[in-house]
Design a protein around this motif. Structure first.
Motif: not given
Length: 328
Positions: A204-219
């Protein structure tokens, strides 16, 4: 041409009832990692299909993206391949723009663009049936797609009706399982947390969490949570592995990640110290916190003592203020 056997008209109701009873057993009894796959297997005797794909998707048009997936009879790279053609996939786009409605595609219809056609031929997706629905509060969409291959007939109206009802029941059960996990987290909103299986596969993945993960881990590209999150949980002495905007914890055999409500004030606390402090500030007793986080009460007391010292607070009122101060 091969045919698909349907239950006789007099047996459709009993067959559908049996399907829902089996679905109930799965959604309330199976381990979370297996819920969706086992649920799809309960549908297969009622609505025959060769392959299936399900998961969460965000955006539309050029922004369409599959973040997590489950599948039957397809390659593990299926979602990644689809992301490259998502903007031109009229079938997928149509499903995302007609939420709650079953749509169908068949080889008898006008051919799609060459790259989409090649993708369908490669996976033998001659007939498709899909439905996309909102996953309330998550900021993401949930989809289920069924496929039949060469020589099989298209999905018919009766199958579309059964499919729509099945997915409605599936989503009710799935949301209840996710709600149970959220209740055990310090996650204020559905869009602010993610859940991964024992091997890190995203469930499961929430939209804000997806953005945080992408920001913290660009790859990071989805499907599997960044390995450093699990590593940080296994080694609380290394908090730098977890960005200050996140907290991580175990929920049974699962790995859960939540957006921190107060990222700046969390600096210096380990994930376990932060989670213990948040739960204590919310009114949880030491024993309840220990049970929820898989710790001993003595360890919880140690984490809270260290959190008090790090945050410079003297009581629960000051602790709550320190944790809530500077919300985004």
């Amino acid at each position: 041409m091969s045919t698909v056997e349907h239950p006789s008209s007099g047996n459709v109701l009993s067959a559908f009832s049996a399907c829902l009873l089996a679905l109930g057993d799965v959604t309330f009894g199976a381990g979370v990692e297996k819920v969706l796959e086992d649920a799809m297997r309960t549908l297969q005797p009622l609505v025959r299909f060769d392959r299936a794909w399900w998961g969460q998707v965000a955006g539309g048009n050029a922004e369409a993206r599959n973040w997590l997936q489950g599948h039957m009879g397809l390659s593990p790279t299926f979602g990644e391949e689809w992301n490259r053609i998502a903007a031109r996939d009229q079938f997928g786009q149509g499903s995302m723009h007609q939420l709650g409605r079953v749509i169908r595609a068949s080889e008898d219809q006008p051919p799609p663009p060459d790259d989409i056609l090649a993708f369908c031929v490669h996976y033998d997706l001659r007939h498709a049936m899909a439905i996309t629905v909102e996953l309330p509060g998550s900021g993401q969409l949930f989809f289920v797609s069924l496929y039949r291959g060469l020589g099989m007939p298209p999905f018919d109206d009766d199958e579309a009706g059964l499919f729509a009802e099945f997915v409605a029941h599936l989503m009710q059960g799935w949301r209840r399982r996710l709600a149970d996990i959220q209740a055990r987290l310090a996650a204020p909103a559905w869009e602010g947390f993610a859940v991964g299986g024992a091997q890190g596969r995203v469930l499961y993945l929430g939209r804000r969490m997806a953005a945080e993960l992408k920001r913290a881990f660009p790859a990071w590209n989805g499907w599997v949570l960044p390995p450093s999150l699990a590593a940080a949980l296994a080694d609380p002495a290394a908090p730098a592995r977890v960005p200050p905007s996140m907290t991580v914890q175990r929920v049974g055999a699962l790995l859960a990640v939540a957006c921190s409500r107060r990222a700046p004030r969390r600096a210096g606390l380990t994930p376990s110290q932060w989670n213990a402090a948040v739960l204590y500030a919310q009114g949880q007793a030491h024993t309840a916190i220990a049970q929820r986080l898989g710790l001993t009460p003595a360890t919880v007391r140690t984490y809270l003592r260290d959190a008090y010292a790090q945050l410079g607070v003297r009581n629960k009122i000051e602790l709550l203020a320190a944790l809530n101060g500077g919300d985004r």
